[in-house]
Design an enzyme around this catalytic site. Structure first.
Site, PDB file in Angstrom:
ATOM      1  N   GLY A   1       0.881  -8.293   9.664  1.00 24.85           N
ATOM      2  CA  GLY A   1       1.592  -8.953   8.789  1.00 24.85           C
ATOM      3  C   GLY A   1       2.509  -8.367   7.400  1.00 24.85           C
ATOM      4  O   GLY A   1       2.712  -7.344   7.359  1.00 24.85           O
TER       5      GLY A   1
ATOM      6  N   GLN B   1       7.287  -7.667  -0.540  1.00 24.55           N
ATOM      7  CA  GLN B   1       7.591  -7.365   0.396  1.00 24.55           C
ATOM      8  C   GLN B   1       8.964  -8.220   1.211  1.00 24.55           C
ATOM      9  O   GLN B   1      10.265  -7.494   1.175  1.00 24.55           O
ATOM     10  CB  GLN B   1       7.359  -7.225   1.521  1.00 24.55           C
ATOM     11  CG  GLN B   1       6.236  -5.788   1.494  1.00 24.55           C
ATOM     12  CD  GLN B   1       5.505  -5.908   2.335  1.00 24.55           C
ATOM     13  OE1 GLN B   1       4.545  -6.505   2.966  1.00 24.55           O
ATOM     14  NE2 GLN B   1       5.978  -5.015   3.432  1.00 24.55           N
TER      15      GLN B   1
ATOM     16  N   CYS C   1       3.980   0.864   7.376  1.00 25.17           N
ATOM     17  CA  CYS C   1       4.838  -0.259   6.110  1.00 25.17           C
ATOM     18  C   CYS C   1       5.824  -0.867   7.021  1.00 25.17           C
ATOM     19  O   CYS C   1       6.641   0.431   6.335  1.00 25.17           O
ATOM     20  CB  CYS C   1       4.340  -0.529   5.250  1.00 25.17           C
ATOM     21  SG  CYS C   1       4.486  -1.597   4.059  1.00 25.17           S
ATOM     22  N   LEU C   2       5.594  -2.356   6.744  1.00 25.65           N
ATOM     23  CA  LEU C   2       7.812  -2.090   6.580  1.00 25.65           C
ATOM     24  C   LEU C   2       8.000  -1.755   5.698  1.00 25.65           C
ATOM     25  O   LEU C   2       9.267  -1.578   5.880  1.00 25.65           O
ATOM     26  CB  LEU C   2       7.389  -3.920   7.107  1.00 25.65           C
ATOM     27  CG  LEU C   2       7.445  -4.792   8.372  1.00 25.65           C
ATOM     28  CD1 LEU C   2       7.384  -6.163   7.849  1.00 25.65           C
ATOM     29  CD2 LEU C   2       7.748  -4.282   9.210  1.00 25.65           C
TER      30      LEU C   2
ATOM     31  N   HIS D   1      -4.863  -3.532   3.171  1.00 22.60           N
ATOM     32  CA  HIS D   1      -2.963  -3.687   3.127  1.00 22.60           C
ATOM     33  C   HIS D   1      -1.954  -4.394   2.490  1.00 22.60           C
ATOM     34  O   HIS D   1      -1.761  -4.420   1.547  1.00 22.60           O
ATOM     35  CB  HIS D   1      -2.552  -2.684   4.208  1.00 22.60           C
ATOM     36  CG  HIS D   1      -1.404  -2.588   4.063  1.00 22.60           C
ATOM     37  ND1 HIS D   1      -1.084  -1.527   4.325  1.00 22.60           N
ATOM     38  CD2 HIS D   1       0.339  -3.240   4.188  1.00 22.60           C
ATOM     39  CE1 HIS D   1       0.149  -1.177   4.323  1.00 22.60           C
ATOM     40  NE2 HIS D   1       0.897  -2.222   4.393  1.00 22.60           N
ATOM     41  N   GLU D   2      -2.949  -5.642   3.065  1.00 25.78           N
ATOM     42  CA  GLU D   2      -1.368  -6.777   2.504  1.00 25.78           C
ATOM     43  C   GLU D   2      -1.710  -7.677   1.153  1.00 25.78           C
ATOM     44  O   GLU D   2      -0.950  -7.339   0.159  1.00 25.78           O
ATOM     45  CB  GLU D   2      -0.773  -7.862   3.118  1.00 25.78           C
ATOM     46  CG  GLU D   2      -0.452  -7.771   4.465  1.00 25.78           C
ATOM     47  CD  GLU D   2       0.680  -6.909   4.825  1.00 25.78           C
ATOM     48  OE1 GLU D   2       1.397  -6.764   4.071  1.00 25.78           O
ATOM     49  OE2 GLU D   2       0.653  -5.608   5.963  1.00 25.78           O
TER      50      GLU D   2
ATOM     51  N   HIS E   1      -0.326  -5.154  -1.309  1.00 25.78           N
ATOM     52  CA  HIS E   1       0.958  -5.019  -2.083  1.00 25.78           C
ATOM     53  C   HIS E   1       0.892  -6.344  -2.805  1.00 25.78           C
ATOM     54  O   HIS E   1       1.688  -6.105  -3.929  1.00 25.78           O
ATOM     55  CB  HIS E   1       1.971  -5.492  -1.160  1.00 25.78           C
ATOM     56  CG  HIS E   1       2.420  -4.765  -0.289  1.00 25.78           C
ATOM     57  ND1 HIS E   1       2.955  -3.949  -0.188  1.00 25.78           N
ATOM     58  CD2 HIS E   1       1.736  -4.897   1.178  1.00 25.78           C
ATOM     59  CE1 HIS E   1       3.905  -3.126   0.318  1.00 25.78           C
ATOM     60  NE2 HIS E   1       2.652  -3.508   1.980  1.00 25.78           N
TER      61      HIS E   1
END
Length: 167
Positions: free
Chosen positions: A48, A53, A98-99, A140-141, A144
């Site tokens: 995701g 991001q 996380c990225l 999680h997404e 953000h």
């Protein structure tokens, strides 16, 4: 459609609340959706990514856990505009990464079952029921979009945060 650079903490955009997309933002939604999908798929094992991001401060996320071994529910590729959690039940602590924070993982408590209401990029209403790993990814997404990172949700920075052993 392009693979975009993923912003890394402490970039200020990662801590800002994203704006909702409106009915007249269809072209913008389609462009960002394509970039999110391309960017997510360019990272091995990525499940995701959220628009902030990639530097787009709009409320859009992409999640796909179809190929992940931990997934129980598998709704396929989800491209959600203005998503909101309308039901969240249960709780479980599990490891997240996380990225935008590539060197760390952490134990995070999240709901185990969720219902998300959103729009698709074409403006059609969608409702998604998810559990287990897919629920965790969605939450999680969506975090953000409010400038919340997984490190903001750990109980103890001393005992629940770990250096990533592999990428």
């Amino acid at each position: 459609m392009a693979v975009r650079e993923v912003l890394r903490f402490p970039h200020p955009a990662l801590k800002q609340r994203a704006r909702e997309l409106g009915e007249d933002d269809g072209a913008e939604a389609a462009r960002i959706a394509a970039d999110l999908v391309d960017t997510m798929r360019s990272y091995e094992r990525c499940t995701g990514i959220a628009a902030p991001q990639i530097g787009e401060l709009v409320r859009m996320v992409v999640v796909d856990v179809s190929e992940h071994r931990k997934a129980v529910s598998r709704n396929g590729l989800l491209v959600l505009v203005n998503p909101r959690v309308v039901r969240a039940t249960g709780a479980e602590v599990a490891r997240e990464g996380c990225l935008s924070i590539p060197d760390l993982t952490a134990n995070v408590r999240r709901a185990t079952e969720v219902t998300i209401e959103a729009l698709d990029p074409a403006g059609q209403a969608v409702s998604v029921d998810a559990d287990a790993f897919e629920a965790r990814c969605l939450l999680h997404e969506i975090d953000h979009l409010d400038g919340v990172l997984f490190l903001d949700r750990v109980d103890s920075l001393a005992t629940d945060v770990f250096r990533r052993k592999r990428y």
